[in-house]
Design a protein around this motif. Structure first.
Motif, PDB file in Angstrom:
ATOM      1  N   LEU A   1      16.667   2.520  11.449  1.00 24.41           N
ATOM      2  CA  LEU A   1      16.756   2.979  10.059  1.00 24.41           C
ATOM      3  C   LEU A   1      15.370   3.286   9.495  1.00 24.41           C
ATOM      4  N   LEU A   2      14.376   2.459   9.829  1.00 23.02           N
ATOM      5  CA  LEU A   2      13.009   2.738   9.392  1.00 23.02           C
ATOM      6  C   LEU A   2      12.524   4.057   9.988  1.00 23.02           C
ATOM      7  N   ARG A   3      12.857   4.302  11.233  1.00 23.09           N
ATOM      8  CA  ARG A   3      12.468   5.566  11.890  1.00 23.09           C
ATOM      9  C   ARG A   3      13.081   6.746  11.145  1.00 23.09           C
ATOM     10  N   GLN A   4      14.383   6.664  10.838  1.00 29.60           N
ATOM     11  CA  GLN A   4      15.047   7.754  10.114  1.00 29.60           C
ATOM     12  C   GLN A   4      14.431   7.956   8.728  1.00 29.60           C
ATOM     13  N   ALA A   5      14.158   6.868   8.032  1.00 36.04           N
ATOM     14  CA  ALA A   5      13.568   6.978   6.691  1.00 36.04           C
ATOM     15  C   ALA A   5      12.169   7.580   6.770  1.00 36.04           C
ATOM     16  N   THR A   6      11.420   7.237   7.803  1.00 30.54           N
ATOM     17  CA  THR A   6      10.077   7.787   7.968  1.00 30.54           C
ATOM     18  C   THR A   6      10.134   9.292   8.211  1.00 30.54           C
TER      19      THR A   6
ATOM     20  N   ALA B   1       0.826  -1.213   0.000  1.00 30.80           N
ATOM     21  CA  ALA B   1       0.000   0.000   0.000  1.00 30.80           C
ATOM     22  C   ALA B   1       0.858   1.260   0.000  1.00 30.80           C
ATOM     23  N   ASP B   2       2.175   1.105  -0.054  1.00 27.89           N
ATOM     24  CA  ASP B   2       3.120   2.227  -0.017  1.00 27.89           C
ATOM     25  C   ASP B   2       2.943   3.063   1.251  1.00 27.89           C
ATOM     26  N   ARG B   3       2.717   2.367   2.377  1.00 28.08           N
ATOM     27  CA  ARG B   3       2.570   3.039   3.673  1.00 28.08           C
ATOM     28  C   ARG B   3       3.581   2.526   4.695  1.00 28.08           C
ATOM     29  N   ILE B   4       4.654   1.934   4.224  1.00 31.90           N
ATOM     30  CA  ILE B   4       5.631   1.366   5.150  1.00 31.90           C
ATOM     31  C   ILE B   4       6.330   2.451   5.962  1.00 31.90           C
ATOM     32  N   PHE B   5       6.430   3.645   5.393  1.00 33.01           N
ATOM     33  CA  PHE B   5       7.065   4.759   6.109  1.00 33.01           C
ATOM     34  C   PHE B   5       6.019   5.560   6.865  1.00 33.01           C
ATOM     35  N   SER B   6       5.247   4.859   7.690  1.00 29.01           N
ATOM     36  CA  SER B   6       4.220   5.505   8.490  1.00 29.01           C
ATOM     37  C   SER B   6       4.345   5.025   9.932  1.00 29.01           C
ATOM     38  N   GLU B   7       3.677   5.731  10.814  1.00 31.58           N
ATOM     39  CA  GLU B   7       3.710   5.343  12.226  1.00 31.58           C
ATOM     40  C   GLU B   7       3.071   3.975  12.456  1.00 31.58           C
TER      41      GLU B   7
END
Length: 165
Positions: free
Chosen positions: A150-155, A78-84
């Motif tokens: 890393l996910l946090r930084q990318a978000t 869903a292209d929402r991986i960079f979400s809370e």
């Protein structure tokens, strides 16, 4: 995000197969194996049942990881991986892996202590193997924690970029 389907779909198939295998092991294979161990070695006392509990809890931890990975794959598609929303699933993976590692470290410590204090069992292979498994498990847990950071930084970067655009 259709371009990721070539990875997401086969991964989901494999996750389902592994999950089914873990359920079969959890409810059929492991209880039978440890019951047989208890019947063949009655002098071992409660140890087979403690090992069965350990094995079922370890399998449960990995089932949690599989379910969370499935949910993360849904966010990827869903292209929402960079979400809370993703962090709840990643945190569940981290805690499941920490629980599995703590269980492994505890059982390994107990087994190594039993081997050390039982002269007829002093084979160095088992303690070395268990120590290696605990160390590798620690590396996996810490790697997942780094990937979470890393996910946090990318978000944060993606949020900042969306604000600029």
């Amino acid at each position: 995000m259709q371009k990721m389907d070539w990875v997401v779909i086969p991964l989901r198939v494999l996750l389902v197969l592994v999950f089914i295998g873990l359920v079969v092991a959890q409810f059929m294979s492991l209880p039978g194996e440890f019951r047989q161990m208890a019947e063949e070695n009655p002098e071992s006392g409660p140890i087979p049942w403690l090992l069965l509990t350990f094995a079922i809890l370890e399998v449960l931890c990995f089932q949690v990881v599989i379910v969370c990975t499935w949910r993360l794959l849904t966010l990827v598609r869903a292209d929402r991986i960079f979400s809370e929303e993703a962090f709840a699933w990643v945190d569940a993976i981290v805690w499941a892996m920490v629980a599995a590692w703590v269980l492994l470290a505890g059982v390994a410590t107990y087994i190594v202590a039993v081997i050390y204090f039982t002269p007829e069992l002093r084979d160095p292979g088992t303690p070395i193997l268990l120590t290696g498994m605990v160390l590798i498990g620690g590396v996996v847990v810490l790697t997942i924690v780094v990937l979470r950071a890393l996910l946090r930084q990318a978000t944060v970067l993606r949020t900042d970029l969306e604000e600029v655009i």
